[in-house]
Design a protein around this motif. Sequence first.
Motif, PDB file in Angstrom:
ATOM      1  N   GLY A 129       0.813  -1.203   0.000  1.00 61.49           N
ATOM      2  CA  GLY A 129       0.000   0.000   0.000  1.00 61.49           C
ATOM      3  C   GLY A 129       0.849   1.257   0.000  1.00 61.49           C
ATOM      4  O   GLY A 129       0.534   2.240  -0.698  1.00 61.49           O
ATOM      5  N   ALA A 130       1.942   1.270   0.752  1.00 60.62           N
ATOM      6  CA  ALA A 130       2.817   2.439   0.807  1.00 60.62           C
ATOM      7  C   ALA A 130       3.487   2.692  -0.536  1.00 60.62           C
ATOM      8  O   ALA A 130       3.628   3.841  -0.973  1.00 60.62           O
ATOM      9  CB  ALA A 130       3.867   2.258   1.907  1.00 60.62           C
ATOM     10  N   GLU A 131       3.900   1.614  -1.204  1.00 63.22           N
ATOM     11  CA  GLU A 131       4.533   1.772  -2.519  1.00 63.22           C
ATOM     12  C   GLU A 131       3.537   2.312  -3.543  1.00 63.22           C
ATOM     13  O   GLU A 131       3.869   3.174  -4.363  1.00 63.22           O
ATOM     14  CB  GLU A 131       5.113   0.432  -2.977  1.00 63.22           C
ATOM     15  N   TRP A 132       2.319   1.797  -3.505  1.00 62.93           N
ATOM     16  CA  TRP A 132       1.289   2.320  -4.404  1.00 62.93           C
ATOM     17  C   TRP A 132       1.020   3.797  -4.126  1.00 62.93           C
ATOM     18  O   TRP A 132       0.892   4.607  -5.055  1.00 62.93           O
ATOM     19  CB  TRP A 132      -0.008   1.524  -4.252  1.00 62.93           C
ATOM     20  N   LEU A 133       0.961   4.156  -2.854  1.00 63.28           N
ATOM     21  CA  LEU A 133       0.682   5.543  -2.499  1.00 63.28           C
ATOM     22  C   LEU A 133       1.806   6.467  -2.975  1.00 63.28           C
ATOM     23  O   LEU A 133       1.552   7.596  -3.392  1.00 63.28           O
ATOM     24  CB  LEU A 133       0.475   5.664  -0.989  1.00 63.28           C
ATOM     25  N   ASP A 134       3.029   5.997  -2.927  1.00 65.69           N
ATOM     26  CA  ASP A 134       4.144   6.784  -3.471  1.00 65.69           C
ATOM     27  C   ASP A 134       3.943   7.020  -4.972  1.00 65.69           C
ATOM     28  O   ASP A 134       4.189   8.120  -5.479  1.00 65.69           O
ATOM     29  CB  ASP A 134       5.474   6.075  -3.230  1.00 65.69           C
ATOM     30  N   ARG A 135       3.515   5.982  -5.690  1.00 65.02           N
ATOM     31  CA  ARG A 135       3.268   6.136  -7.128  1.00 65.02           C
ATOM     32  C   ARG A 135       2.120   7.108  -7.393  1.00 65.02           C
ATOM     33  O   ARG A 135       2.200   7.966  -8.277  1.00 65.02           O
ATOM     34  CB  ARG A 135       2.949   4.784  -7.763  1.00 65.02           C
ATOM     35  N   ALA A 136       1.034   6.964  -6.620  1.00 59.05           N
ATOM     36  CA  ALA A 136      -0.106   7.863  -6.803  1.00 59.05           C
ATOM     37  C   ALA A 136       0.290   9.301  -6.520  1.00 59.05           C
ATOM     38  O   ALA A 136      -0.114  10.231  -7.241  1.00 59.05           O
ATOM     39  CB  ALA A 136      -1.250   7.433  -5.897  1.00 59.05           C
ATOM     40  N   SER A 137       1.092   9.498  -5.488  1.00 55.45           N
ATOM     41  CA  SER A 137       1.525  10.852  -5.134  1.00 55.45           C
ATOM     42  C   SER A 137       2.357  11.465  -6.251  1.00 55.45           C
ATOM     43  O   SER A 137       2.210  12.647  -6.588  1.00 55.45           O
ATOM     44  CB  SER A 137       2.328  10.810  -3.830  1.00 55.45           C
ATOM     45  N   ALA A 138       3.251  10.671  -6.835  1.00 51.75           N
ATOM     46  CA  ALA A 138       4.102  11.165  -7.919  1.00 51.75           C
ATOM     47  C   ALA A 138       3.274  11.515  -9.149  1.00 51.75           C
ATOM     48  O   ALA A 138       3.531  12.533  -9.823  1.00 51.75           O
ATOM     49  CB  ALA A 138       5.161  10.131  -8.264  1.00 51.75           C
ATOM     50  N   ILE A 139       2.269  10.707  -9.456  1.00 58.69           N
ATOM     51  CA  ILE A 139       1.427  10.967 -10.623  1.00 58.69           C
ATOM     52  C   ILE A 139       0.626  12.251 -10.447  1.00 58.69           C
ATOM     53  O   ILE A 139       0.482  13.049 -11.390  1.00 58.69           O
ATOM     54  CB  ILE A 139       0.514   9.757 -10.882  1.00 58.69           C
ATOM     55  N   LEU A 140       0.117  12.502  -9.255  1.00 62.45           N
ATOM     56  CA  LEU A 140      -0.658  13.723  -9.022  1.00 62.45           C
ATOM     57  C   LEU A 140       0.215  14.970  -9.078  1.00 62.45           C
ATOM     58  O   LEU A 140      -0.303  16.082  -9.234  1.00 62.45           O
ATOM     59  CB  LEU A 140      -1.389  13.640  -7.683  1.00 62.45           C
ATOM     60  N   ALA A 141       1.532  14.807  -8.950  1.00 66.14           N
ATOM     61  CA  ALA A 141       2.456  15.936  -9.053  1.00 66.14           C
ATOM     62  C   ALA A 141       3.031  16.100 -10.448  1.00 66.14           C
ATOM     63  O   ALA A 141       3.699  17.102 -10.730  1.00 66.14           O
ATOM     64  CB  ALA A 141       3.599  15.755  -8.049  1.00 66.14           C
ATOM     65  N   ASP A 142       2.790  15.138 -11.316  1.00 65.02           N
ATOM     66  CA  ASP A 142       3.381  15.114 -12.650  1.00 65.02           C
ATOM     67  C   ASP A 142       2.433  15.787 -13.643  1.00 65.02           C
ATOM     68  O   ASP A 142       1.320  15.304 -13.888  1.00 65.02           O
ATOM     69  CB  ASP A 142       3.643  13.657 -13.056  1.00 65.02           C
ATOM     70  N   HIS A 143       2.872  16.868 -14.256  1.00 62.87           N
ATOM     71  CA  HIS A 143       1.991  17.645 -15.115  1.00 62.87           C
ATOM     72  C   HIS A 143       1.508  16.888 -16.339  1.00 62.87           C
ATOM     73  O   HIS A 143       0.486  17.254 -16.926  1.00 62.87           O
ATOM     74  CB  HIS A 143       2.696  18.934 -15.549  1.00 62.87           C
ATOM     75  N   GLN A 144       2.193  15.833 -16.742  1.00 61.24           N
ATOM     76  CA  GLN A 144       1.752  15.109 -17.937  1.00 61.24           C
ATOM     77  C   GLN A 144       0.426  14.391 -17.720  1.00 61.24           C
ATOM     78  O   GLN A 144      -0.256  14.036 -18.674  1.00 61.24           O
ATOM     79  CB  GLN A 144       2.818  14.126 -18.393  1.00 61.24           C
ATOM     80  N   TYR A 145       0.034  14.202 -16.450  1.00 57.72           N
ATOM     81  CA  TYR A 145      -1.239  13.549 -16.165  1.00 57.72           C
ATOM     82  C   TYR A 145      -2.376  14.552 -15.946  1.00 57.72           C
ATOM     83  O   TYR A 145      -3.531  14.155 -15.763  1.00 57.72           O
ATOM     84  CB  TYR A 145      -1.108  12.629 -14.955  1.00 57.72           C
ATOM     85  N   GLY A 146      -2.070  15.821 -15.922  1.00 60.40           N
ATOM     86  CA  GLY A 146      -3.106  16.849 -15.901  1.00 60.40           C
ATOM     87  C   GLY A 146      -3.823  17.053 -14.597  1.00 60.40           C
ATOM     88  O   GLY A 146      -4.907  17.647 -14.577  1.00 60.40           O
ATOM     89  N   ALA A 147      -3.244  16.599 -13.470  1.00 65.67           N
ATOM     90  CA  ALA A 147      -3.927  16.763 -12.179  1.00 65.67           C
ATOM     91  C   ALA A 147      -3.359  17.888 -11.339  1.00 65.67           C
ATOM     92  O   ALA A 147      -3.995  18.306 -10.372  1.00 65.67           O
ATOM     93  CB  ALA A 147      -3.868  15.459 -11.388  1.00 65.67           C
ATOM     94  N   CYS A 148      -2.158  18.361 -11.661  1.00 64.97           N
ATOM     95  CA  CYS A 148      -1.541  19.471 -10.931  1.00 64.97           C
ATOM     96  C   CYS A 148      -1.627  20.709 -11.816  1.00 64.97           C
ATOM     97  O   CYS A 148      -0.984  20.772 -12.871  1.00 64.97           O
ATOM     98  CB  CYS A 148      -0.089  19.135 -10.590  1.00 64.97           C
ATOM     99  N   LEU A 149      -2.438  21.666 -11.398  1.00 64.11           N
ATOM    100  CA  LEU A 149      -2.806  22.792 -12.251  1.00 64.11           C
ATOM    101  C   LEU A 149      -2.249  24.106 -11.714  1.00 64.11           C
ATOM    102  O   LEU A 149      -2.201  24.322 -10.500  1.00 64.11           O
ATOM    103  CB  LEU A 149      -4.328  22.887 -12.344  1.00 64.11           C
ATOM    104  N   HIS A 150      -1.888  24.981 -12.632  1.00 64.18           N
ATOM    105  CA  HIS A 150      -1.353  26.291 -12.272  1.00 64.18           C
ATOM    106  C   HIS A 150      -2.056  27.358 -13.107  1.00 64.18           C
ATOM    107  O   HIS A 150      -2.066  27.281 -14.337  1.00 64.18           O
ATOM    108  CB  HIS A 150       0.155  26.342 -12.534  1.00 64.18           C
ATOM    109  N   GLY A 151      -2.676  28.320 -12.422  1.00 65.51           N
ATOM    110  CA  GLY A 151      -3.332  29.426 -13.109  1.00 65.51           C
ATOM    111  C   GLY A 151      -3.111  30.721 -12.364  1.00 65.51           C
ATOM    112  O   GLY A 151      -2.534  30.736 -11.272  1.00 65.51           O
ATOM    113  N   ASP A 152      -3.571  31.817 -12.936  1.00 66.68           N
ATOM    114  CA  ASP A 152      -3.384  33.112 -12.297  1.00 66.68           C
ATOM    115  C   ASP A 152      -4.240  33.262 -11.042  1.00 66.68           C
ATOM    116  O   ASP A 152      -3.811  33.867 -10.059  1.00 66.68           O
ATOM    117  CB  ASP A 152      -3.716  34.232 -13.287  1.00 66.68           C
ATOM    118  N   ASP A 153      -5.456  32.752 -11.091  1.00 67.33           N
ATOM    119  CA  ASP A 153      -6.385  32.923  -9.976  1.00 67.33           C
ATOM    120  C   ASP A 153      -6.844  31.600  -9.367  1.00 67.33           C
ATOM    121  O   ASP A 153      -7.428  31.595  -8.284  1.00 67.33           O
ATOM    122  CB  ASP A 153      -7.625  33.703 -10.434  1.00 67.33           C
ATOM    123  N   PHE A 154      -6.567  30.504 -10.056  1.00 67.29           N
ATOM    124  CA  PHE A 154      -7.116  29.202  -9.647  1.00 67.29           C
ATOM    125  C   PHE A 154      -6.086  28.127  -9.982  1.00 67.29           C
ATOM    126  O   PHE A 154      -5.409  28.193 -10.998  1.00 67.29           O
ATOM    127  CB  PHE A 154      -8.427  28.936 -10.402  1.00 67.29           C
TER     128      PHE A 154
END
Length: 258
Positions: free
Chosen positions: A189-214
Amino acid sequence: MCTLTLAWRAFGDAPVALAANRDEALDRPAEPPTVRGDDGRYVAPRDAEAGGTWIGLSDSGLAVAITNRWLDADREGDRSRGLLVRDCLESDSAEAAVRSVERDLETRSYDGFNLVLADDDAAFLLSYDGGLAVTRLDPGVHVVGNVGGVVNGVERFAIPERRRAFAEERVDSARRIAAELVPEPGESGAEWLDRASAILADHQYGACLHGDDFGTRSFTRILTSTDPTAVPEFAYADGPPCETPVEPASLPPSFTGE
């Protein structure tokens, strides 16, 4: 919008492994996680504007997380969705939290939401658009966002016409994340969670967003254990996970099964 990944009873050592990005207006004030509730019953960050929260873990091992649900027309909810999360964290179990939400919706209304509830014994997705749909989750990996997700191995997306272009991007992101997070042979479970955490930080998967107001305001990871003496993990990044360190929250001894 937000992206939530959950592995429920997918690993023998970890009943709940959850990683989630919170996307919000950049100027909306928030407080970092700490122990809250009656007698310190749960740990959660706090929305300093409305007083609720978007994610938390109770001392009974109940993890609760919410995303907005995009609809074709905004609902005039009479209460913040974050207060509903706070109420659930005061429940004794996922089953009890479902009943609490059902009772609450008899007299209150909210804007659309997807609410995930998971403990050692049961897990649910509650989807609300003016009516409530309750889905019991099977053991495995589930990905939930603002337009639905991949749940029980099935795509469950609802794309509002007024946001079609952006919503289709969210669908593509959820699909790719779900495909990447299939458990690997021998993975913990810990290894999977490390992978999930890395994916949510990786911009190629589109989950970590950066905008001017949001954009992505924070990241949270939760891991519970089958060992009743182990303290669960609750860690938090107060900013986008691509550039913000993840810090563990301090949990009291009451968060173990002893």
